[in-house]
Design an enzyme around this catalytic site. Sequence first.
Site, PDB file in Angstrom:
ATOM      1  N   GLU A  43      -1.973  -3.795  -2.332  1.00 50.69           N
ATOM      2  CA  GLU A  43      -2.786  -3.469  -3.831  1.00 50.69           C
ATOM      3  C   GLU A  43      -2.418  -4.802  -4.944  1.00 50.69           C
ATOM      4  O   GLU A  43      -1.520  -5.415  -4.620  1.00 50.69           O
ATOM      5  CB  GLU A  43      -1.884  -2.092  -4.787  1.00 50.69           C
ATOM      6  CG  GLU A  43      -2.863  -2.233  -5.456  1.00 50.69           C
ATOM      7  CD  GLU A  43      -2.044  -0.609  -5.950  1.00 50.69           C
ATOM      8  OE1 GLU A  43      -2.113   0.231  -7.065  1.00 50.69           O
ATOM      9  OE2 GLU A  43      -1.071  -0.106  -5.805  1.00 50.69           O
ATOM     10  N   LYS A 116     -10.451   3.281  -8.078  1.00 48.93           N
ATOM     11  CA  LYS A 116      -8.864   4.191  -7.808  1.00 48.93           C
ATOM     12  C   LYS A 116      -9.163   5.468  -8.202  1.00 48.93           C
ATOM     13  O   LYS A 116      -9.874   5.643  -9.547  1.00 48.93           O
ATOM     14  CB  LYS A 116      -7.664   3.577  -7.933  1.00 48.93           C
ATOM     15  CG  LYS A 116      -6.225   4.630  -8.045  1.00 48.93           C
ATOM     16  CD  LYS A 116      -5.349   3.446  -7.858  1.00 48.93           C
ATOM     17  CE  LYS A 116      -4.017   3.993  -7.525  1.00 48.93           C
ATOM     18  NZ  LYS A 116      -2.807   3.118  -8.019  1.00 48.93           N
ATOM     19  N   CYS A 153      -3.032   3.118  -3.306  1.00 52.06           N
ATOM     20  CA  CYS A 153      -2.365   3.182  -3.342  1.00 52.06           C
ATOM     21  C   CYS A 153      -1.597   4.871  -3.879  1.00 52.06           C
ATOM     22  O   CYS A 153      -1.794   5.971  -2.935  1.00 52.06           O
ATOM     23  CB  CYS A 153      -1.294   2.855  -5.249  1.00 52.06           C
ATOM     24  SG  CYS A 153       0.733   2.527  -4.761  1.00 52.06           S
TER      25      CYS A 153
END
Length: 289
Positions: A43, A116, A153
């Site tokens: 990431e 995200k 994540c």
Amino acid sequence: MRQVKVAVVQMRCTGDTGENIARAEQLAREAAAGGARIILLPELLETPYFCQKQKPEYYRYAVETENNRAVQRFRETARELGAVIPVSFYEKRHNALFNSVAVIDADGAVLGVYRKSHIPDGPGYQEKFYFSPGDTGFKVWPTRYGRIGLGICWDQWFPEAARVMTLMGAEILLYPTAIGSEPGDPAIDSRDHWQTCMLGHAAANLVPVAAANRVGTETVEESEITFYGSSFIAGPQGQKIAAAGREEETVLTGEFDLDRLQAERTEWGVFRDRRPELYKALVTHDGTG
């Protein structure tokens, strides 16, 4: 038979964007030389993990997809290597900023961008200051080597995300990651919990799961995070196929027959026996749907 080798790159990130991109490319080339055709990078690989503190000057890292150095560099690399390479980056779109992944197919084309969905906010991981919640929804990308689903994540802690992507046809789930120690409580070590959650995604959905983390200690003012690496590739029963240590830069690989895995998902009956009409509470906050 559709045999594909998946690679995970584990690396440290410095304050030099050019150096970080070059190191990521070097490791991606090592992966491709070993036969990998889907290569996952960590990431926000271009920079140190700047989200430790709320500092407006770090907004400058955000650029449009078409102007991002790593995305453009890896478009060329993917085309040359004939490999699928998703690239995590800080995306600017008009007045909005996102934590995003550009999905680059083996011909160098950008298939699209995932933003995200779940944005954390805690000591050392103050991402709500930098990123809007993603508005793309979960997506599945039909790459040259198979259909991939991507989370970023904090997304990896949510079983709903993994299930949705698998329902949409994902054959492999990929999670670029930046996770390590907790500045608010250095005694906390989330490594095993982190891995266990994703091993569960693999087992529950009968798909391979891969996570790429960074390593090294990074400091922003008085905040310090030691990223614990431990990147891994899981098989479709939740078993670790390959795992890295906490400190080294490395490349992991795992090989899968996607046609055989599709047959196994059908034989298990997990998706046949689902009862979506009973799961309405999942689309509420308080479980009273």
